[in-house]
Design a protein around this motif. Structure first.
Motif, short mmCIF file in Angstrom:
data_model
loop_
_atom_site.label_atom_id
_atom_site.label_comp_id
_atom_site.label_asym_id
_atom_site.label_seq_id
_atom_site.Cartn_x
_atom_site.Cartn_y
_atom_site.Cartn_z
N HIS A 1 0.83 -1.21 0.00
CA HIS A 1 0.00 0.00 0.00
C HIS A 1 0.87 1.26 0.00
O HIS A 1 1.80 1.37 0.80
N PRO A 2 0.56 2.22 -0.86
CA PRO A 2 1.31 3.48 -0.88
C PRO A 2 1.08 4.30 0.39
O PRO A 2 -0.08 4.57 0.74
N LEU A 3 2.16 4.66 1.07
CA LEU A 3 2.03 5.50 2.27
C LEU A 3 1.50 6.87 1.89
O LEU A 3 0.71 7.47 2.61
N ILE A 4 1.96 7.39 0.76
CA ILE A 4 1.48 8.68 0.25
C ILE A 4 0.47 8.39 -0.84
O ILE A 4 0.83 7.87 -1.90
N PHE A 5 -0.78 8.71 -0.57
CA PHE A 5 -1.83 8.41 -1.53
C PHE A 5 -2.58 9.67 -1.93
O PHE A 5 -2.55 10.08 -3.07
N SER A 6 -3.22 10.30 -0.96
CA SER A 6 -3.86 11.59 -1.23
C SER A 6 -2.80 12.69 -1.21
O SER A 6 -1.79 12.57 -0.51
N PRO A 7 -3.00 13.77 -1.99
CA PRO A 7 -2.00 14.85 -2.02
C PRO A 7 -1.75 15.44 -0.64
O PRO A 7 -2.68 15.65 0.14
N LEU A 8 -0.48 15.69 -0.33
CA LEU A 8 -0.10 16.33 0.93
C LEU A 8 0.28 17.79 0.67
O LEU A 8 1.12 18.06 -0.18
N ARG A 9 -0.33 18.71 1.39
CA ARG A 9 -0.02 20.13 1.22
C ARG A 9 1.15 20.58 2.09
O ARG A 9 1.77 21.61 1.84
N ASP A 10 1.43 19.81 3.15
CA ASP A 10 2.53 20.17 4.04
C ASP A 10 2.93 18.94 4.84
O ASP A 10 2.27 17.90 4.78
N LEU A 11 4.03 19.06 5.59
CA LEU A 11 4.48 18.00 6.49
C LEU A 11 4.46 18.47 7.94
O LEU A 11 5.18 17.95 8.79
N ALA A 12 3.65 19.47 8.22
CA ALA A 12 3.54 20.00 9.58
C ALA A 12 2.67 19.08 10.44
O ALA A 12 1.76 18.41 9.96
N GLY A 13 2.97 19.05 11.74
CA GLY A 13 2.17 18.27 12.66
C GLY A 13 2.60 16.82 12.74
O GLY A 13 3.59 16.40 12.14
#
Length: 255
Positions: free
Chosen positions: A63-75
């Protein structure tokens, strides 16, 4: 090994271009010129697996860890915290998802886990010829998967001679199973599928299948794909690098 060499090997084994249009298989983290010291294979990854893995390692997941678009890596929300930890440890990530379903996983699950012979394939659907009653089939699957519980929807056809199988979530393929129940180009015509095995069937999908005379057996998303690492590991034995099978946790418990 360089990451580029491993990527090229995987691309020949299971071409990334064959993945579904909505998928995100391929290189998700790392640089192709990175030197990889060790490979970890897992259905998914979590904080514990990442923390215990060596630096400069490669994760190959289904399974892809990144699937939906990420706008940032904050939090610290999933999957952001995992990605940041992997970057700090210089860990790379490649996902083999729908392309590997097509090339290997569905057939491996059918033959090596369930013990049925593949009669033909229709994209993400495997077809098998069997001769079991519905109750015998349910008992057989429980035994092979080592589970006491299966969610089923019985349409009334006790004798199952044609079986459709899809690992993961196959509910959206019910109509395709009904239309192409004759095994496509490699089969005899006018033979309907009596039962469809997959995971994550939804309520209204089951209603529609029942009305069409198709029984369903929900084999579980995790349960049908947990063999991914074992399936892939035999191919990675050809590489001059250590590959370790990791067991990711099923997010569901059965009480």
């Amino acid at each position: 090994m360089k990451l580029s060499e491993i990527y090229e090997f995987l691309d020949k084994l299971s071409p990334f271009q064959t993945q579904a249009s909505w998928d995100n298989s391929g290189l998700l983290l790392g640089n192709l010129d990175d030197e990889i010291q060790k490979i970890y294979i897992s259905l998914d990854i979590d904080e514990k697996l990442v923390a215990n893995a060596d630096d400069n390692a490669l994760f190959i997941t289904h399974h892809p860890l990144i699937f939906s678009p990420l706008r940032d890596l904050a939090g610290k929300n999933y999957p952001k915290s995992l990605i940041k930890t992997m970057i700090r440890k210089n860990q790379s990530l490649i996902a083999l998802h729908t392309n590997y379903d097509l090339s290997h996983l569905n057939a491996y699950f059918t033959e090596q886990i369930l013990g049925f012979k593949v009669a033909s394939k229709d994209e993400f659907i495997i077809y098998a010829d069997i001769d079991m009653s519905f109750s015998e089939l349910v008992a057989h699957i429980k035994n092979k998967l080592g589970t006491k519980l299966l969610k089923t929807s019985f349409a009334g056809k006790e004798c199952v001679k044609r079986l459709a199988i899809c690992t993961g979530s196959g509910g959206d393929l019910i109509e395709k199973v009904l239309v192409n129940g004759s095994f496509g180009v490699n089969s005899q015509p006018n033979k309907a599928v009596e039962c469809f095995l997959s995971g994550d069937f939804k309520y209204h999908q089951a209603l529609a299948a029942l009305e069409s005379g198709l029984s369903l057996i929900d084999i579980g998303h995790y349960e049908s794909e947990s063999c991914f690492a074992k399936s892939l590991s035999k191919h990675l034995q050809n590489l001059p690098i250590k590959a370790i099978i990791c067991v990711s946790k099923n997010p569901f418990d059965y009480l």
